[in-house]
Enzyme design. Structure first.
Site, PDB file in Angstrom:
ATOM      1  N   THR A  32      -3.891   3.495  -2.043  1.00 35.79           N
ATOM      2  CA  THR A  32      -3.018   4.610  -1.680  1.00 35.79           C
ATOM      3  C   THR A  32      -3.610   5.379  -0.505  1.00 35.79           C
ATOM      4  O   THR A  32      -4.768   5.794  -0.535  1.00 35.79           O
ATOM      5  CB  THR A  32      -2.809   5.554  -2.886  1.00 35.79           C
ATOM      6  OG1 THR A  32      -2.103   4.840  -3.900  1.00 35.79           O
ATOM      7  CG2 THR A  32      -2.012   6.789  -2.494  1.00 35.79           C
ATOM      8  N   LEU A  33      -2.791   5.563   0.527  1.00 35.41           N
ATOM      9  CA  LEU A  33      -3.200   6.301   1.717  1.00 35.41           C
ATOM     10  C   LEU A  33      -2.396   7.589   1.790  1.00 35.41           C
ATOM     11  O   LEU A  33      -1.159   7.560   1.753  1.00 35.41           O
ATOM     12  CB  LEU A  33      -2.938   5.458   2.969  1.00 35.41           C
ATOM     13  CG  LEU A  33      -3.177   6.132   4.319  1.00 35.41           C
ATOM     14  CD1 LEU A  33      -4.639   6.547   4.458  1.00 35.41           C
ATOM     15  CD2 LEU A  33      -2.769   5.219   5.438  1.00 35.41           C
ATOM     16  N   MET A  37       0.840  -1.169   0.000  1.00 37.85           N
ATOM     17  CA  MET A  37       0.000   0.000   0.000  1.00 37.85           C
ATOM     18  C   MET A  37       0.893   1.243   0.000  1.00 37.85           C
ATOM     19  O   MET A  37       1.641   1.471   0.937  1.00 37.85           O
ATOM     20  CB  MET A  37      -0.905  -0.008   1.240  1.00 37.85           C
ATOM     21  CG  MET A  37      -1.511   1.332   1.508  1.00 37.85           C
ATOM     22  SD  MET A  37      -2.620   1.574   2.911  1.00 37.85           S
ATOM     23  CE  MET A  37      -2.490   0.216   3.952  1.00 37.85           C
ATOM     24  N   PRO A  38       0.830   2.059  -1.047  1.00 37.87           N
ATOM     25  CA  PRO A  38       1.566   3.328  -1.046  1.00 37.87           C
ATOM     26  C   PRO A  38       1.027   4.244   0.059  1.00 37.87           C
ATOM     27  O   PRO A  38      -0.176   4.288   0.311  1.00 37.87           O
ATOM     28  CB  PRO A  38       1.286   3.917  -2.424  1.00 37.87           C
ATOM     29  CG  PRO A  38       0.879   2.746  -3.263  1.00 37.87           C
ATOM     30  CD  PRO A  38       0.167   1.815  -2.327  1.00 37.87           C
ATOM     31  N   PHE A  39       1.940   4.967   0.695  1.00 41.62           N
ATOM     32  CA  PHE A  39       1.569   5.836   1.811  1.00 41.62           C
ATOM     33  C   PHE A  39       2.381   7.121   1.749  1.00 41.62           C
ATOM     34  O   PHE A  39       3.594   7.091   1.528  1.00 41.62           O
ATOM     35  CB  PHE A  39       1.842   5.116   3.130  1.00 41.62           C
ATOM     36  CG  PHE A  39       1.625   5.979   4.347  1.00 41.62           C
ATOM     37  CD1 PHE A  39       0.349   6.308   4.760  1.00 41.62           C
ATOM     38  CD2 PHE A  39       2.700   6.458   5.071  1.00 41.62           C
ATOM     39  CE1 PHE A  39       0.140   7.099   5.883  1.00 41.62           C
ATOM     40  CE2 PHE A  39       2.512   7.248   6.191  1.00 41.62           C
ATOM     41  CZ  PHE A  39       1.226   7.569   6.602  1.00 41.62           C
TER      42      PHE A  39
END
Length: 71
Positions: free
Chosen positions: A41-42, A1-3
């Site tokens: 994406t977060l 998960m991109p953050f």
């Protein structure tokens, strides 16, 4: 998960500007990782209270930031 985590001085961004940061950051991750990244994406925009951070061992305040921007 991109953050991505953005820390900004409290009260310096409008809701629209925060939304723009979230949208553009998500698009950047999609550009890099592909469309599959969009759903996971977060992006977190945190507002730091005045005097809650520092640079070079000195407390940084919103007044100091504004003075620096005006110079």
């Amino acid at each position: 998960m991109p953050f991505a985590n953005f820390k900004v001085p409290a009260g310096t961004l409008t809701e629209e500007q925060k939304e723009q940061i979230i949208t553009r950051t998500t698009e950047l991750y999609v550009d890099i990782y592909g469309e599959r990244a969009r759903a996971t994406t977060l992006v977190l925009v945190e507002e730091v209270t005045d005097g809650g951070w520092g640079i070079g061992g000195s407390v940084l305040t919103l007044a100091e930031l504004r003075r620096s921007a005006g110079s």
